[in-house]
Structure formats: C-alpha cells, structure tokens
Design a protein around this motif. Sequence first.
Motif: not given
Length: 414
Positions: A112-141
């Motif tokens: 029951r408690l694992r279900g929301p985590i699995d569903d939440g991860i599956a709902s993430l837009d990987e293209h948007r994730m990628s852009r956000f991660i790359r922007s975060t890393c570039a800002d830190l560098v």
Amino acid sequence: MPTTHRRRLIDMTGLTPLSATTVTPDPQAAYRELQERWGMVAPVELEPGIHAWLVMGHHELCQVVRNEQLFSRDPNNWRLFTEGVVTADSGLGPMMFPRDNAYFADGDKHRRLRGPIDDGIASLDEHRMSRFIRSTCADLVRGFEQRGAADLVAEYAAVVPMLTVAGFFGISPEQGEELRMALIALVSSAADSHEPALQVERILSDTMAERRREHADDLTAEFLRHPNLHNDFEIQQSMVLMISAGYETTATWIAQTLRLMLADQRFAGRLRGGRLGLDDALDEVLWRDPPMSNMPARYALVDCELAGQPIERGDALILGMAAANADPRVHTNDPWLEIGNRSHLAWSAGPHACPAQRAGRMITRIAVDTALHRLHDVTLAIPADEVMLLPSPWTRCPASLPVRFTPPGPPPRF
C-alpha cells in the motif's frame, strides 16, 4: 543438530566490525577473510556488543530479500531492539529503527505504501526531468568553475541529488538546501533530533499546503491525490523516504563514478579519446563499489539455517551488496568481460528493490557528464590513493574529491 544447540558453538565475542569492510582500501579482501572463516554468511559486530549476520553470497542474499515469510523488514522484529539492548541514542538508529513508511513495512502495508512511490516515479516526464537535472548541475558548476579548484563531493555530489529529488516534489533550491541540512542533522544525531525533525516537517507541510492551494504537476501533487496515502503523516513519511533514500545513495554513486573516471586510466583516458566511457563507469561502480555496500536489514521471523549458519528468530541480517556482487558464481574478476553485465544486486531484489533505478541513473549520469564536460582539463588534486572515505558501516562514499581545472575564459566580445 538442533539450531539452538549449534548457536552456542558460535562465539559472538571479538567479532569483526562491519565497518572493517567499508573503511579499508580493499573491501573484497575483508569480505574474503570473513568468507574463509565463516562461509557466505558471517557474524559481524555493528556496534560494541551488537551483532548481526552479514549475508555475502549472491544466492543467499536473494533468498533473504525474496522471502518475506522468513525475513521481515520491520525492525520491531529485531530482538536486540525490542529487548532494549540497542540504546535509543545508538548510531544504528537512522538506518535500523522503525519508521512508519514503506521501507520498514512488510506484506500488504508495504504494498500500500510502496504504490504511491511507484506510481509517482512512473508519472515523471523524463524529458522534463533531464532538463531540470542538467540545469541544476550546470548552476552548481557555475558557482565554482571560475576558481579553478573545487571539492566535487561537498560542492557537487552531495548537493545534486537533494536539489534534484526535492525539485521533483516542487521544493525550491533554497528550501532543498535547507531540507538537506535538516535531514543530515536528523540522521546524524539520534539524541537531539527534535529541531531538525520539526524543520523537515515544516518544509514538507508548507509544500503540501501550497499544492492544495495551487495545483502543480509534481510528486507532491501526485502523493496528495493518491488513494493509498490516508493522511498527511503518511504523505510526509513517503516524501521523506523518497528524498532521503535518493539522497545518500545517489551522492555516493556520483562521487564514486567521478573518482573512477578521474583516477582510473581506462576511464580517464576516455576524456582524451580512451576506450571506456561513462556508462561503463556507472556500471563498474554498481558492481564494485555500489551506493550501499552493506544494507540494513532483515529480521528473522523463525529459527532457520542460511548457508549452514544457525539463524535465530529476531536476529538481524545485513545485506552485503558489494560482497554478493563479487560472488564468483555470478561475477568474474576480469573487468573487460563484465562490460554490459547488469546482474548486480546494487539495487537489491524482491519486493523492496529500489523503485527509482532509472531516475537514479539519470541523475548520476547527467551529474558526472556535466562536471567532466564543463570543467576543462579537470584532474584530481591529490593522488587517488589519498582519497579518504566517509566513516560508515553502510557506504564507501569519498569524504572529499579535490580537483583542479582550467577556469573558463571571458566570454567573446563582438
């Protein structure tokens, strides 16, 4: 021979500390020493007077993690905990004391408690994730690239996972850093955890309240509307679990991959046209220095035997991920033959296997790639064998990774 009688034949005094497998430059030598004495399951000491079983065989580890009927994830089944042998201020608390979330649950409650985590991860837009991660890393560098020197652990690897995972929940970078410091304080001091716990609760409560006022497409909104989570406490606990679990493991994976690519000529040469690349390095770290070298824990629900060792009800079993990955039954010692082999147990297995493998790999890959491509002529500032590790029985994360590089020149003028 009855299990209870056999147990008396094992001397639980003077056992090898579990940390001996993580602080050493050669962890596999430490594991082999234990295996030569005890076999694939060995008694070890977690703290003075607190023993557990270290499961080092690939087959044996899979037996444990895939059998909830015999081995529970719930620390309320840990005999030394319920009898008060492990004290409330024990350093084992952050990883082994019970909390009301999926990590420490079994059976229907876990599902029951694992279900929301699995569903939440599956709902993430990987293209948007990628852009956000790359922007975060570039800002830190960008924050240190003009200096020509940096610590790629303290200033980068330890920061990227928190800012990115917190960002998936719609938490701002400023609050993400505040949350990171509060979680560090929370898990590092079992005796004085009240204030950081309140700080974590405040940040998450504010985020939840904001999502209730203004809809957003993020993990907080996904958790708020998920039918499996029955109240705000369960939502908060699920958020804390996902953020904290993704933080330390991903930070370790980033740091170890950066260390490998900067120190090992098979990979360092890649920056100058060598033979092995980033994905090979990511996989080698998962095999040889996985984010969790030793993962706590499972607790025996009945008396049983494992690899010939007498396990008693209530005993704690530690999952030796790094040892199981080196089991000769599944892994060779030739790194060239292992390229592309992903049958490792870095993510565990069974019902509690890591649900965020793709997201974790995306964060780590982009973080390492961004650092190596934006920091020109980057090299380690100290010999590779002088890279120290953070003291922990669970992980082998570099304490620091000092590097030098050529600062970028001024922008072109037109």
